[in-house]
Design a protein around this motif. Structure first.
Motif, mmCIF file in Angstrom:
data_model
loop_
_atom_site.group_PDB
_atom_site.id
_atom_site.type_symbol
_atom_site.label_atom_id
_atom_site.label_comp_id
_atom_site.label_asym_id
_atom_site.label_seq_id
_atom_site.Cartn_x
_atom_site.Cartn_y
_atom_site.Cartn_z
ATOM 1 N N GLY A 186 0.813 -1.204 0.000
ATOM 2 C CA GLY A 186 0.000 0.000 0.000
ATOM 3 C C GLY A 186 0.849 1.258 0.000
ATOM 4 O O GLY A 186 2.076 1.195 0.135
ATOM 5 N N GLY A 187 0.191 2.404 -0.164
ATOM 6 C CA GLY A 187 0.924 3.657 -0.156
ATOM 7 C C GLY A 187 0.077 4.795 -0.661
ATOM 8 O O GLY A 187 -1.144 4.667 -0.809
ATOM 9 N N LEU A 188 0.749 5.910 -0.918
ATOM 10 C CA LEU A 188 0.098 7.113 -1.438
ATOM 11 C C LEU A 188 0.391 7.219 -2.923
ATOM 12 O O LEU A 188 1.549 7.138 -3.344
ATOM 13 C CB LEU A 188 0.630 8.335 -0.697
ATOM 14 N N VAL A 189 -0.657 7.404 -3.711
ATOM 15 C CA VAL A 189 -0.503 7.489 -5.163
ATOM 16 C C VAL A 189 -1.481 8.518 -5.699
ATOM 17 O O VAL A 189 -2.557 8.732 -5.106
ATOM 18 C CB VAL A 189 -0.724 6.097 -5.799
ATOM 19 N N LEU A 220 -0.833 0.567 -8.081
ATOM 20 C CA LEU A 220 -0.163 -0.083 -6.964
ATOM 21 C C LEU A 220 -0.350 -1.586 -7.113
ATOM 22 O O LEU A 220 -1.319 -2.036 -7.730
ATOM 23 C CB LEU A 220 -0.754 0.359 -5.627
ATOM 24 N N ARG A 221 0.556 -2.331 -6.509
ATOM 25 C CA ARG A 221 0.404 -3.783 -6.454
ATOM 26 C C ARG A 221 0.471 -4.225 -5.001
ATOM 27 O O ARG A 221 1.501 -4.050 -4.351
ATOM 28 C CB ARG A 221 1.499 -4.483 -7.243
ATOM 29 N N LEU A 222 -0.627 -4.783 -4.539
ATOM 30 C CA LEU A 222 -0.692 -5.280 -3.177
ATOM 31 C C LEU A 222 -0.336 -6.762 -3.159
ATOM 32 O O LEU A 222 -0.676 -7.499 -4.075
ATOM 33 C CB LEU A 222 -2.091 -5.083 -2.595
ATOM 34 N N SER A 223 0.329 -7.167 -2.096
ATOM 35 C CA SER A 223 0.668 -8.574 -1.905
ATOM 36 C C SER A 223 0.112 -9.044 -0.565
ATOM 37 O O SER A 223 -0.005 -8.263 0.381
ATOM 38 C CB SER A 223 2.185 -8.776 -1.909
ATOM 39 N N CYS A 224 -0.200 -10.316 -0.500
ATOM 40 C CA CYS A 224 -0.677 -10.933 0.736
ATOM 41 C C CYS A 224 0.046 -12.264 0.881
ATOM 42 O O CYS A 224 -0.218 -13.201 0.123
ATOM 43 C CB CYS A 224 -2.180 -11.129 0.683
ATOM 44 N N ALA A 225 0.951 -12.329 1.836
ATOM 45 C CA ALA A 225 1.722 -13.548 2.075
ATOM 46 C C ALA A 225 1.048 -14.366 3.173
ATOM 47 O O ALA A 225 0.727 -13.838 4.239
ATOM 48 C CB ALA A 225 3.137 -13.193 2.478
ATOM 49 N N ALA A 226 0.843 -15.647 2.899
ATOM 50 C CA ALA A 226 0.157 -16.530 3.837
ATOM 51 C C ALA A 226 1.101 -17.569 4.401
ATOM 52 O O ALA A 226 2.024 -18.017 3.723
ATOM 53 C CB ALA A 226 -1.002 -17.229 3.141
ATOM 54 N N SER A 227 0.836 -17.953 5.633
ATOM 55 C CA SER A 227 1.618 -19.019 6.250
ATOM 56 C C SER A 227 0.747 -19.773 7.234
ATOM 57 O O SER A 227 -0.267 -19.269 7.699
ATOM 58 C CB SER A 227 2.833 -18.440 6.982
ATOM 59 N N GLY A 228 1.127 -21.001 7.524
ATOM 60 C CA GLY A 228 0.475 -21.743 8.583
ATOM 61 C C GLY A 228 -0.561 -22.750 8.155
ATOM 62 O O GLY A 228 -1.084 -23.480 8.967
ATOM 63 N N ARG A 229 -0.870 -22.813 6.877
ATOM 64 C CA ARG A 229 -1.889 -23.759 6.463
ATOM 65 C C ARG A 229 -1.703 -24.063 4.982
ATOM 66 O O ARG A 229 -0.846 -23.499 4.332
ATOM 67 C CB ARG A 229 -3.283 -23.189 6.717
ATOM 68 N N VAL A 270 -4.200 2.200 1.375
ATOM 69 C CA VAL A 270 -4.069 2.766 0.033
ATOM 70 C C VAL A 270 -4.725 4.142 0.054
ATOM 71 O O VAL A 270 -5.901 4.260 0.408
ATOM 72 C CB VAL A 270 -4.731 1.873 -1.028
ATOM 73 N N THR A 271 -3.958 5.152 -0.295
ATOM 74 C CA THR A 271 -4.466 6.515 -0.328
ATOM 75 C C THR A 271 -4.247 7.087 -1.722
ATOM 76 O O THR A 271 -3.114 7.100 -2.211
ATOM 77 C CB THR A 271 -3.778 7.404 0.706
#
Length: 124
Positions: free
Chosen positions: A9-12, A18-27, A120-121
């Motif tokens: 996220g960020g200011l644009v 923008l490119r958002l990422s979501c990293a998952a762990s634990g399953r 995201v702004t």
């Protein structure tokens, strides 16, 4: 237990990307459909996009269709949201989530695990 961590996220400026990422762990990440939601100040959390476990099917809110693209890389346990042609009204905290229910995928109640969100702004 599943842990999700959003980033990107960020200011644009309006019209930017923008490119958002979501990293998952634990399953077993690859077994579940994933969703992106957003929440603006004073508003309810709203559905943005969903991707099937394989990545073969995607769904979008009408407000972002044609501008946002959801994708996933199961080898990296990561789901992405590409945001193009951003508008001021896209300003919100964006959350990724693991779908666990069998009801409407646009409802937050159908998702069991959530990340902390990324801001995201979009400025005019």
């Amino acid at each position: 237990q599943v842990r999700l961590v959003e980033s990107g996220g960020g200011l644009v400026q309006a019209g930017g990307s923008l490119r958002l990422s979501c990293a998952a762990s634990g399953r077993t990440f690859s077994s579940y459909a994933m969703g992106w939601f957003r929440q603006a100040p004073g508003k309810e959390r709203e559905f943005v996009a969903r991707i099937s476990w394989s990545g073969g099917r995607t769904y979008y809110a009408d407000s972002v269709k044609g501008r946002f693209t959801i994708s996933r890389d199961n080898a990296k346990n990561t789901v992405y949201l590409q945001l193009n042609s951003l508008k001021v009204e896209d300003t919100a905290v964006y959350y990724c989530a693991v779908e666990s229910g069998s009801g409407s995928y646009t409802e937050p109640s159908e998702y069991a695990y959530w990340g902390q969100g990324t801001q995201v702004t979009v400025s005019s």
